[in-house]
Write a protein that holds these residues in place. Structure first.
Motif, PDB file in Angstrom:
ATOM      1  N   PRO A  54       0.824  -1.218   0.000  1.00 40.12           N
ATOM      2  CA  PRO A  54       0.000   0.000   0.000  1.00 40.12           C
ATOM      3  C   PRO A  54       0.853   1.260   0.000  1.00 40.12           C
ATOM      4  CG  PRO A  54      -0.641  -1.469   1.791  1.00 40.12           C
ATOM      5  CD  PRO A  54       0.612  -2.027   1.198  1.00 40.12           C
ATOM      6  N   LEU A  55       0.319   2.251  -0.686  1.00 44.40           N
ATOM      7  CA  LEU A  55       0.926   3.584  -0.597  1.00 44.40           C
ATOM      8  C   LEU A  55       0.590   4.146   0.782  1.00 44.40           C
ATOM      9  CD1 LEU A  55      -0.453   4.894  -3.999  1.00 44.40           C
ATOM     10  CD2 LEU A  55       1.993   4.657  -3.471  1.00 44.40           C
ATOM     11  N   ASP A  56       1.401   5.059   1.250  1.00 49.04           N
ATOM     12  CA  ASP A  56       0.988   5.780   2.462  1.00 49.04           C
ATOM     13  C   ASP A  56      -0.154   6.731   2.108  1.00 49.04           C
ATOM     14  OD1 ASP A  56       2.716   4.509   4.149  1.00 49.04           O
ATOM     15  OD2 ASP A  56       4.323   6.001   3.931  1.00 49.04           O
ATOM     16  N   VAL A  57      -0.034   7.387   0.965  1.00 52.57           N
ATOM     17  CA  VAL A  57      -1.075   8.350   0.563  1.00 52.57           C
ATOM     18  C   VAL A  57      -1.306   8.273  -0.939  1.00 52.57           C
ATOM     19  CG1 VAL A  57      -1.859  10.751   0.738  1.00 52.57           C
ATOM     20  CG2 VAL A  57      -0.083   9.946   2.289  1.00 52.57           C
ATOM     21  N   THR A 117       7.152  10.164   1.625  1.00 57.17           N
ATOM     22  CA  THR A 117       7.531  10.016   0.211  1.00 57.17           C
ATOM     23  C   THR A 117       6.829   8.852  -0.484  1.00 57.17           C
ATOM     24  OG1 THR A 117       9.419   8.709   0.922  1.00 57.17           O
ATOM     25  CG2 THR A 117       9.826  11.048   0.487  1.00 57.17           C
ATOM     26  N   ASN A 118       6.195   7.975   0.312  1.00 60.66           N
ATOM     27  CA  ASN A 118       5.506   6.838  -0.298  1.00 60.66           C
ATOM     28  C   ASN A 118       4.083   7.254  -0.699  1.00 60.66           C
ATOM     29  OD1 ASN A 118       4.641   4.301  -1.108  1.00 60.66           O
ATOM     30  ND2 ASN A 118       4.192   3.638   0.985  1.00 60.66           N
ATOM     31  N   PHE A 119       4.010   8.121  -1.696  1.00 65.07           N
ATOM     32  CA  PHE A 119       2.686   8.568  -2.159  1.00 65.07           C
ATOM     33  C   PHE A 119       2.702   8.689  -3.672  1.00 65.07           C
ATOM     34  CE2 PHE A 119       5.036  12.556  -1.799  1.00 65.07           C
ATOM     35  CZ  PHE A 119       4.648  13.249  -2.934  1.00 65.07           C
ATOM     36  N   ALA A 120       1.488   8.696  -4.246  1.00 62.63           N
ATOM     37  CA  ALA A 120       1.357   8.925  -5.685  1.00 62.63           C
ATOM     38  C   ALA A 120       0.198   9.875  -5.927  1.00 62.63           C
ATOM     39  CB  ALA A 120       1.110   7.600  -6.415  1.00 62.63           C
ATOM     40  N   VAL A 121       0.328  10.649  -6.994  1.00 67.35           N
ATOM     41  CA  VAL A 121      -0.743  11.574  -7.400  1.00 67.35           C
ATOM     42  C   VAL A 121      -1.353  11.013  -8.677  1.00 67.35           C
ATOM     43  CG1 VAL A 121      -1.301  13.952  -8.041  1.00 67.35           C
ATOM     44  CG2 VAL A 121       0.615  13.507  -6.473  1.00 67.35           C
ATOM     45  N   PHE A 122      -2.644  10.717  -8.644  1.00 61.18           N
ATOM     46  CA  PHE A 122      -3.315  10.133  -9.816  1.00 61.18           C
ATOM     47  C   PHE A 122      -4.115  11.216 -10.540  1.00 61.18           C
ATOM     48  CE2 PHE A 122      -2.739   6.690  -6.745  1.00 61.18           C
ATOM     49  CZ  PHE A 122      -1.951   5.847  -7.517  1.00 61.18           C
ATOM     50  N   GLU A 123      -3.833  11.378 -11.824  1.00 66.19           N
ATOM     51  CA  GLU A 123      -4.453  12.444 -12.617  1.00 66.19           C
ATOM     52  C   GLU A 123      -5.081  11.818 -13.860  1.00 66.19           C
ATOM     53  OE1 GLU A 123      -5.045  15.854 -12.679  1.00 66.19           O
ATOM     54  OE2 GLU A 123      -5.909  15.304 -14.617  1.00 66.19           O
ATOM     55  N   ARG A 124      -6.349  12.155 -14.118  1.00 65.28           N
ATOM     56  CA  ARG A 124      -7.050  11.527 -15.247  1.00 65.28           C
ATOM     57  C   ARG A 124      -6.562  12.052 -16.596  1.00 65.28           C
ATOM     58  NH1 ARG A 124     -13.180  14.213 -15.046  1.00 65.28           N
ATOM     59  NH2 ARG A 124     -12.490  16.336 -15.423  1.00 65.28           N
ATOM     60  N   ASP A 125      -6.057  13.285 -16.611  1.00 60.66           N
ATOM     61  CA  ASP A 125      -5.653  13.915 -17.875  1.00 60.66           C
ATOM     62  C   ASP A 125      -4.216  13.498 -18.231  1.00 60.66           C
ATOM     63  OD1 ASP A 125      -7.092  16.482 -19.337  1.00 60.66           O
ATOM     64  OD2 ASP A 125      -4.944  16.345 -19.755  1.00 60.66           O
ATOM     65  N   SER A 126      -3.766  13.964 -19.398  1.00 59.18           N
ATOM     66  CA  SER A 126      -2.390  13.656 -19.781  1.00 59.18           C
ATOM     67  C   SER A 126      -1.435  14.771 -19.374  1.00 59.18           C
ATOM     68  CB  SER A 126      -2.309  13.417 -21.285  1.00 59.18           C
ATOM     69  OG  SER A 126      -2.822  14.551 -21.945  1.00 59.18           O
ATOM     70  N   GLU A 127      -1.968  15.812 -18.726  1.00 61.80           N
ATOM     71  CA  GLU A 127      -1.144  16.927 -18.246  1.00 61.80           C
ATOM     72  C   GLU A 127      -1.605  17.295 -16.839  1.00 61.80           C
ATOM     73  OE1 GLU A 127       1.217  18.394 -20.045  1.00 61.80           O
ATOM     74  OE2 GLU A 127       0.799  17.408 -21.950  1.00 61.80           O
ATOM     75  N   ILE A 128      -0.736  17.959 -16.116  1.00 57.92           N
ATOM     76  CA  ILE A 128      -1.125  18.464 -14.794  1.00 57.92           C
ATOM     77  C   ILE A 128      -1.746  19.871 -14.955  1.00 57.92           C
ATOM     78  CG2 ILE A 128       0.733  17.186 -13.662  1.00 57.92           C
ATOM     79  CD1 ILE A 128       2.100  20.015 -13.330  1.00 57.92           C
ATOM     80  N   GLY A 129      -2.270  20.412 -13.871  1.00 60.64           N
ATOM     81  CA  GLY A 129      -2.668  21.830 -13.900  1.00 60.64           C
ATOM     82  C   GLY A 129      -4.136  22.106 -13.658  1.00 60.64           C
ATOM     83  N   GLY A 130      -5.006  21.082 -13.754  1.00 59.94           N
ATOM     84  CA  GLY A 130      -6.423  21.254 -13.425  1.00 59.94           C
ATOM     85  C   GLY A 130      -7.069  22.421 -14.159  1.00 59.94           C
ATOM     86  N   PRO A 189       8.146  12.557 -10.248  1.00 55.66           N
ATOM     87  CA  PRO A 189       8.108  11.083 -10.290  1.00 55.66           C
ATOM     88  C   PRO A 189       6.907  10.476  -9.553  1.00 55.66           C
ATOM     89  CG  PRO A 189      10.290  11.865  -9.692  1.00 55.66           C
ATOM     90  CD  PRO A 189       9.392  13.048  -9.662  1.00 55.66           C
ATOM     91  N   HIS A 190       6.251  11.264  -8.704  1.00 57.67           N
ATOM     92  CA  HIS A 190       5.092  10.735  -7.962  1.00 57.67           C
ATOM     93  C   HIS A 190       3.807  10.826  -8.775  1.00 57.67           C
ATOM     94  CE1 HIS A 190       7.156  10.574  -4.014  1.00 57.67           C
ATOM     95  NE2 HIS A 190       7.839  11.598  -4.494  1.00 57.67           N
ATOM     96  N   ILE A 191       3.834  11.544  -9.898  1.00 58.25           N
ATOM     97  CA  ILE A 191       2.584  11.824 -10.621  1.00 58.25           C
ATOM     98  C   ILE A 191       2.321  10.744 -11.667  1.00 58.25           C
ATOM     99  CG2 ILE A 191       1.376  13.500 -12.073  1.00 58.25           C
ATOM    100  CD1 ILE A 191       3.106  15.699 -10.743  1.00 58.25           C
ATOM    101  N   ARG A 192       1.122  10.158 -11.605  1.00 55.99           N
ATOM    102  CA  ARG A 192       0.713   9.147 -12.592  1.00 55.99           C
ATOM    103  C   ARG A 192      -0.388   9.754 -13.449  1.00 55.99           C
ATOM    104  NH1 ARG A 192       4.236   7.601 -10.134  1.00 55.99           N
ATOM    105  NH2 ARG A 192       4.449   6.058  -8.483  1.00 55.99           N
TER     106      ARG A 192
END
Ligand code: N01
Length: 504
Positions: free
Chosen positions: A9-12, A34-47, A101-104
């Motif tokens: 499991p990720l921490d966050v 540091t054991n976390f990941a950011v999940f983004e539906r788009d192909s770019e960040i920025g919302g 590196p945390h962003i998927r």
């Protein structure tokens, strides 16, 4: 929901890589998590600032305040920056803090369910990505993410070009075109002044005139930028000045008070100064108290409406036809392109994704009549889950990022407690949450937002699940500390934790 995962499991898990998700990721890392990941539906960040690229897109809150205090930027080019510059700020924060590196990217969360035994969230995705487990989740998907189209008969029959403000088509050439703009909210007042420069004609369809106030935008010269860069405290001082300036405005826009009259006087003076035709002025005069709907900060909307190639239409839209818009008095307004500046599908009653909490509780069911949370961040029945821009955290007078930063610092502290104490459950107590929301709703009754106008802040029943009824300072203070008395804490049993890790 059952998931099978091949990793521990990720921490966050952070859901969404807009301003809030990126801010949370940075603060988690700064806290040593540091054991976390950011999940983004788009192909770019920025919302929001990736999506809203319409001509004229800019923030109507000063950039020095519409940024994180932990990531000051001495180089803002203007008092109010454009969308590209804001997106650049978000990207530079990501680059400078090493969170990339945390962003998927391209990870659309399909749903999440809490495994009470193990004290982890099971998160599944649409399509290929493998499910993941996480001890804590930060839901940072943003309330204004999905474009909203109006429910107008015949909308699907239009054969011309269609553009939504939040999904701009930069390949469409407006030169020589007849354009119809539906809506006169915060997006429309930025779009129309740009469109009148390019299109042959622009018809602006207004349902409700808003309060328009001056937004004096100045270029920030090299000398001033150098002061912000080199003089210790200059940047912070400027931010504080903007912050308290906006706080004082709350007295006029959050509550109906003698200061509301002052805000309205400023709006009327701008209308008188910029619009000489009494009939047009009347059409543009709001019939609700300033602040009830979002204030519109612009100097060039009224002048744009008076250009020879622009016309304000105030008759209600009856239907959309294949070649344009028909208004209630029977006039056909032909258009090559319809621009929908009609806002977003704002969910005040459900959740953006299915969320199943303890004992199979479903958050969308509980929020059917309106969303609620504790201090807008945690929800009873949904342990180890943290919301950004959650229920009743919207400001009417100050920067959303001030509120967001408080939420982020609060949730990072809470996640730190979960990890440091190896907790299985960190859950707000139902009685604390109920007491908090009763007080919030009572206080909302006295605000301008609940004074009778219709806005995206309210559900159809008039329930206000959006705004925070107070000063940003109050909001910030209530989130300064995590009071453990508000929460039920259950420690992980080492055997269960070991089983969860080995099973995952
Ligand atoms: O959307 P809105 P927006 N027929 O919902 C009209 C943020 N933002 O994209 O007022 C005719 O405000 C509707 O009319 P009415 C900010 O938080 C921030 O402009 O409902 N008209 C209204 O005029 C803001 O609040 C910045 O009567 C119809 C418009 O469409 C939020 O985004 C900049 C209609 C929708 O206005 C949303 O703003 C821009 C119909 N059937 C946006 N349906 C900053 O600078 C809707 N309308 C930070």
């Amino acid at each position: 929901m059952t998931t099978t995962t091949s990793t521990a499991p990720l921490d966050v898990a952070v859901i969404g890589a807009g301003f809030a998700g990126i801010g949370a990721a940075i603060r988690l890392r700064q806290r040593g998590i540091t054991n976390f990941a950011v999940f983004e539906r788009d192909s770019e960040i920025g919302g929001t600032w990736r999506d809203n690229t319409y001509p004229g897109a800019a923030c109507d809150i000063p950039s020095r305040l519409y940024s994180y205090s932990f990531a000051p930027n001495p180089d803002w080019s203007h008092t109010y920056s454009g969308s590209r510059e804001i997106l650049g700020y978000i990207e530079s924060m990501v680059a400078e803090t090493g969170i990339r590196p945390h962003i998927r990217l391209r990870h659309t969360v399909a749903g999440m369910a809490f495994d009470e035994q193990a004290g982890v969230w099971d998160i599944s995705f649409e399509g290929d990505p493998e499910p993941v487990r996480a001890r804590a989740v930060v839901l940072a998907s943003g309330p204004l993410a999905n474009p909203g189209y109006p429910d107008i008969p015949g909308i699907e029959t239009f054969t011309g070009h269609t553009i939504h403000s939040a999904r701009w088509d930069h390949d469409y050439d407006f030169t020589g075109k007849k354009v119809a703009v539906i809506g006169t909210g915060a997006s429309a007042v930025q779009i129309v002044p740009e469109l009148v420069r390019r299109a042959a004609s622009v018809k602006v369809f207004q349902r409700t005139p808003g309060w328009v106030l001056p937004r004096v935008n100045r270029h920030t010269g090299a000398l001033t930028r150098s002061v912000y860069r080199h003089v210790p405290g200059a940047e912070t001082l400027a931010r504080q000045a903007w912050f308290y300036g906006h706080e004082s405005v709350a007295l006029g826009v959050v509550w109906n008070s003698p200061l509301t009259r002052v805000v309205e006087l400023v709006g009327r003076a701008q209308l008188r100064r910029q619009v000489k035709d009494p009939w047009l002025r009347r059409q543009l005069t709001p019939d609700f108290r300033a602040g009830c709907k979002r204030l519109l900060m612009t100097d060039d909307f009224y002048p744009a409406l008076q250009r020879d190639n622009c016309k304000l239409i105030t008759w209600p839209i009856a239907r959309i036809a294949p070649d344009g818009i028909r208004t209630a008095e029977g006039i056909e307004h032909r258009a090559d392109c319809i621009v929908y500046a009609t806002g977003f599908q704002v969910s005040k009653t459900g959740t953006p994704i299915p969320i199943t909490g303890r004992d199979g509780r479903v958050l969308s069911d509980e929020w059917q009549r309106g969303a609620f949370a504790y201090k807008s961040v945690t929800v009873s029945g949904y342990p180890n889950l943290f919301l950004t821009f959650g229920p009743n955290s919207g400001p009417g007078h100050n920067s959303a990022l001030v509120y967001m930063e408080s939420q982020i610092d609060y949730l990072v502290r809470a996640v730190g407690i979960i990890l440091d104490r190896d907790l299985r459950i960190f859950e707000v107590r139902q009685d604390r949450q109920d007491r908090y929301n009763t007080a919030i709703q009572r206080r909302l009754d006295a605000t301008t937002w609940n004074s009778g106008c219709q806005s995206w802040y309210l559900t159809e029943d008039g329930f206000n699940a959006t705004m925070y009824p107070g000063f940003a300072t109050q909001y910030r203070n209530q989130l300064r500390e995590v009071d453990l008395g508000d929460y039920t804490l259950v420690a992980a049993e080492p055997a269960v934790r070991a089983r969860a890790v080995s099973a995952s």
